[in-house]
Scaffold this active site. Structure first.
Site, PDB file in Angstrom:
ATOM      1  N   GLU A 198      -9.253   6.373   7.447  1.00 29.69           N
ATOM      2  CA  GLU A 198      -7.825   6.545   7.239  1.00 29.69           C
ATOM      3  C   GLU A 198      -7.434   7.759   6.396  1.00 29.69           C
ATOM      4  O   GLU A 198      -6.402   8.384   6.669  1.00 29.69           O
ATOM      5  CB  GLU A 198      -7.249   5.282   6.583  1.00 29.69           C
ATOM      6  CG  GLU A 198      -7.290   4.074   7.487  1.00 29.69           C
ATOM      7  CD  GLU A 198      -6.932   2.803   6.740  1.00 29.69           C
ATOM      8  OE1 GLU A 198      -5.951   2.157   7.121  1.00 29.69           O
ATOM      9  OE2 GLU A 198      -7.638   2.466   5.763  1.00 29.69           O
ATOM     10  N   ARG A 250       0.833  -1.206   0.000  1.00 27.38           N
ATOM     11  CA  ARG A 250       0.000   0.000   0.000  1.00 27.38           C
ATOM     12  C   ARG A 250       0.868   1.256   0.000  1.00 27.38           C
ATOM     13  O   ARG A 250       0.465   2.287  -0.542  1.00 27.38           O
ATOM     14  CB  ARG A 250      -0.966   0.005   1.190  1.00 27.38           C
ATOM     15  CG  ARG A 250      -2.028   1.095   1.112  1.00 27.38           C
ATOM     16  CD  ARG A 250      -3.094   0.938   2.171  1.00 27.38           C
ATOM     17  NE  ARG A 250      -4.097  -0.031   1.823  1.00 27.38           N
ATOM     18  CZ  ARG A 250      -5.299   0.262   1.347  1.00 27.38           C
ATOM     19  NH1 ARG A 250      -5.644   1.526   1.118  1.00 27.38           N
ATOM     20  NH2 ARG A 250      -6.172  -0.691   1.073  1.00 27.38           N
TER      21      ARG A 250
END
Length: 761
Positions: A716, A311
């Protein structure tokens, strides 16, 4: 309709009155036992002798277990079975559990755990990125490399080349409620587990293996957590497995919670990274080609490090269109705590590398960093046909140009930029900095099969509604948002809906509440279940009153059936009396996603959440001390399910992100001991550290893809707004001289002072 309303968190009154029940508040039977781990005092070595006689003889001790005493699988890893519950033969970090104490009280268990005599033949530990690279200690055979175009050629042919290296530290989760679990033996060797976990199904899975039973023999429940931030996605496995094994061996309820010191010494942190970059740019700052090299310090066991590092690579572009790019990632194995999931899950690290490069380019060209950023943005939706990320996903939902323009205007960026320059000209000691940084964060699990959710909805004959889903509540307001969805589908008030604790016996095979997907996945699953029941009721009522089901409307606690009007409660009772099922499961899987992580190509994300922030800071060049003076954030939450909760998430995420990059410093000594293992030495932001002026606004924007009520994830993405605080501090340091500041993270007072000296040459 209940969605899109700023309703209070469902547990707010319980929170502020101190009556919200967390796991450690649950009343337990008088014969409950308490557990504690005896841990390694050595970072790496071979166990040559274990003497636990003093532990067994300690007051209140009922049992002491080592790896040899475990009945079945000795593993708590979420990935490749490389993380034993109790050490077997060797130890790999300072703090690793070696034996388990079962005693009559929490205090007696902890005291006894200190009495173990463990003889270890020490080996030289690998503690740093440099040591791991030199030893070729890694979790994959070599680096993972993804590329688009020809970065090397583009850099070589560029008018200018900018290169550098940037270090960023890890981060302790510091949830207010530490790791905790309890287990109660049931009939036929079954077990009930209550865990402070973001992933009840993972707990169920690991406990089943630990006790040698199928998953149906293990029931896991989680009502709420006092914070998670990713630290309770996999790190709770050890406590739950230990409690389950001890409960079945003793026949008594067993409970375990880490004290703060133990929690910080044993559990994993955010991955610290080193990012090296080399970019070719033109005279306006447009990136013609760029190479990033990521070095992730993963700790001793794999845990979730591969998807975290992936990621980071996936967010290396942030909001910028890169035609020629290579991203190389090293996943390094060290003798430190196994780094784990943390809010953003690697995305902030990758994004920060790009934002550091943008500031470096701007400084090299003598330009305002915002102008350089704008020169590299992806085009907004109307103009961006054919633009793709470095991993091949087409960008079809970009709004960053319009969003940044709106924020810059509302925050008076240009006026304040000029004022900052005047201030810095007139002041030698106190220097101000200003930065605007953007965010583009991908939403979905990169492990595709995790993008699914289930729900269970009951409508009772009195019109009240019982709701259960696979998401977990850690303070973020997920339960309230999903309840708002249910209330809206039935057209009833919120009082009619009750959400019950997440329970593997009600909704099976749940994914972790992570990847910012809690409301996206579970909201859609609940919507599906409610719509099934509502359709049954509409079909029945239409037939009963001889009208088309399409003419049955649910609104304001009433059901309109042509000219007839019933209360929702009356219509539920009528349906029940006519034997209409008022219970349904719901299921949702995210569509249109596919991902090949080896090739680094596909569509890993269903959509992107965008945002931008402006932060103004001041530093003292004599001491390195600093303050955040003002922050303005414009964040894209789509059609927000609950604006008040979403704004709260943005505010908290920014402060947490700024903390990661300013005050929060993890320090290990040369023996591998974490020295910052308590709030006395590890400094999370205090209330007084928030900006004096703090403006947060939600950007008016409907999600172009079909999410629940066209909302966007908000867990997030806003964490990355904290990057603007670091960039503002870097801007202030740059005002001290002509040399690039090279400010490293976290920007503690010491690091700022060192950067000031470098800036002055």
């Amino acid at each position: 309709m209940s969605v899109a309303k700023s309703l209070t968190h469902d547990s707010a009154r319980l929170h502020v009155t101190g009556t919200a029940r967390y796991l450690d508040d649950v009343p337990m039977p008088a014969n409950t036992l308490h557990l504690a781990f005896g841990t390694s005092e050595v970072a790496h070595g071979v166990i040559t002798a274990i003497n636990l006689d003093a532990v067994r003889a300690a007051p209140g001790v009922v049992a002491v277990l080592t790896a040899d005493d475990l009945p079945f699988e000795n593993d708590v890893s979420p990935s490749i079975h490389d993380e034993p519950l109790l050490a077997t033969g060797s130890v790999h970090y300072l703090g690793q559990p070696i034996f388990l104490v079962v005693a009559d009280s929490h205090l007696n268990a902890r005291k006894a755990a200190r009495l173990g005599e463990i003889t270890i033949e020490e080996k030289t530990p690998l503690l740093t990125i440099d040591q791991a690279m030199e030893a070729n200690s890694r979790f994959e055979d070599g680096p993972r490399i993804w590329s688009k175009g020809d970065a090397s050629a583009a850099i070589e042919n560029a008018p200018r080349v900018v290169e550098g290296r940037f270090e960023m530290g890890g981060q302790e989760h510091f949830y207010l409620e530490g790791q905790a679990a309890l287990a109660m033996p049931a009939e036929n060797g079954d077990i009930y587990v209550s865990s402070s976990t973001q992933h009840p199904t993972e707990i169920q899975h690991k406990v089943a293996h630990a006790i040698g039973k199928p998953m149906h023999a293990v029931r896991v429940e989680s009502r709420r957590m006092g914070g998670g931030f990713g630290g309770k996605e996999s790190q709770g496995n050890a406590l739950a497995c230990a409690c389950a094994v001890a409960a079945l061996q003793t026949g008594r309820p067993c409970k375990m919670r880490y004290d703060r010191d133990d929690d910080m010494m044993i559990t994993g942190k955010r991955h610290d990274f080193r990012i090296a970059y080399r970019a070719g740019v033109d005279d306006v700052g447009r990136i013609l080609g760029v190479e990033f090299t990521h070095y992730a310090r993963c700790g001793w066991a794999l845990d979730l490090s591969l998807p975290v590092a992936d990621r980071a690579m996936l967010h290396a572009d942030n909001t910028y269109n890169l035609d020629h790019v290579t991203i190389e990632s090293h996943r390094l194995k060290t003798n430190t705590q196994s780094a784990t999931a943390y809010r953003g899950f690697g995305g902030p690290q990758g994004m920060l590398g790009m934002e550091r490069l943008m500031d470096h380019i701007a400084r090299d060209l003598g330009k305002d960093a915002l102008d350089v950023r704008r020169a590299n943005f992806y085009a907004d939706m109307i103009d961006n046909a054919g633009q793709t990320t470095p991993y091949g996903q087409e960008i079809t939902d970009c709004i960053i140009n319009d969003l940044v323009d709106e924020l810059a205007d509302n925050a008076e960026y240009q006026t304040r930029r000029a004022a900052t320059e005047v201030w810095n000209t007139e002041n030698d000691i106190l220097k101000k900095g200003l930065a605007l940084t953007p965010v583009k964060f991908g939403i979905s699990f990169t492990l595709t099969h995790l993008n699914q959710a289930g729900a269970l909805v009951h409508v009772y004959q009195d019109g009240s509604i019982h709701l259960n889903h696979g998401g977990t509540e850690m303070g973020q307001g997920l339960f309230q948002k999903v309840a708002q969805v249910a209330a809206s589908r039935f057209g009833v008030s919120m009082d009619a809906v009750k959400i019950t604790p997440t329970d593997t016996a009600k909704v099976p095979n749940t994914s972790a509440t992570a990847a910012s997907s809690g409301a996206d996945l579970n909201g859609m699953a609940v919507q599906a279940a409610c719509d099934t029941i509502r359709a049954r009721m509409a079909d029945f009522l239409g037939e009963y009153y001889q009208i088309a089901p399409s003419e049955v409307r649910f609104t304001e606690d009433q059901v309109h059936i042509g000219q007839e009007v019933l209360t929702f409660a009356a219509s539920a009772k009528l349906a029940y009396e006519n034997r209409i099922s008022l219970s349904s499961t719901g299921f949702y899987k995210t569509p249109e996603i596919s991902w090949d992580r080896i090739k680094g190509h596909g569509r890993p994300f269903y959509y992107f959440a965008y945002g931008a922030s402006v932060t103004e800071v001041v530093i003292d060049t004599l001491t390195g001390e600093n303050r955040i003076l003002r922050t303005d954030i414009l964040h894209d939450a789509g059609n927000s399910l609950n604006p008040a909760l979403d704004i709260g998430q943005v505010e908290g995420a920014y402060v947490q992100g700024a903390g990661w990059l300013t005050t929060e410093e993890l320090v290990w000594d040369d023996k591998g001991r974490l020295r910052t293992h308590a709030p006395s030495t590890y400094k999370i932001p205090a209330c007084s550290d928030r900006p004096d002026i703090f403006n947060v606004t939600l950007y008016e924007n409907e999600n172009p893809v079909e999410t629940v009520y066209r909302s966007k994830a908000v867990g997030e993405p806003p964490f990355n707004h904290g990057i603007s605080a670091l960039m503002a501090l870097s801007d202030a340091v740059s005002a001290c001289g002509d040399t690039f500041a090279d400010l490293q993270a976290p920007a503690t007072a010491e690091n700022i002072l060192a950067a000031v000296k470098r800036a002055r040459g």
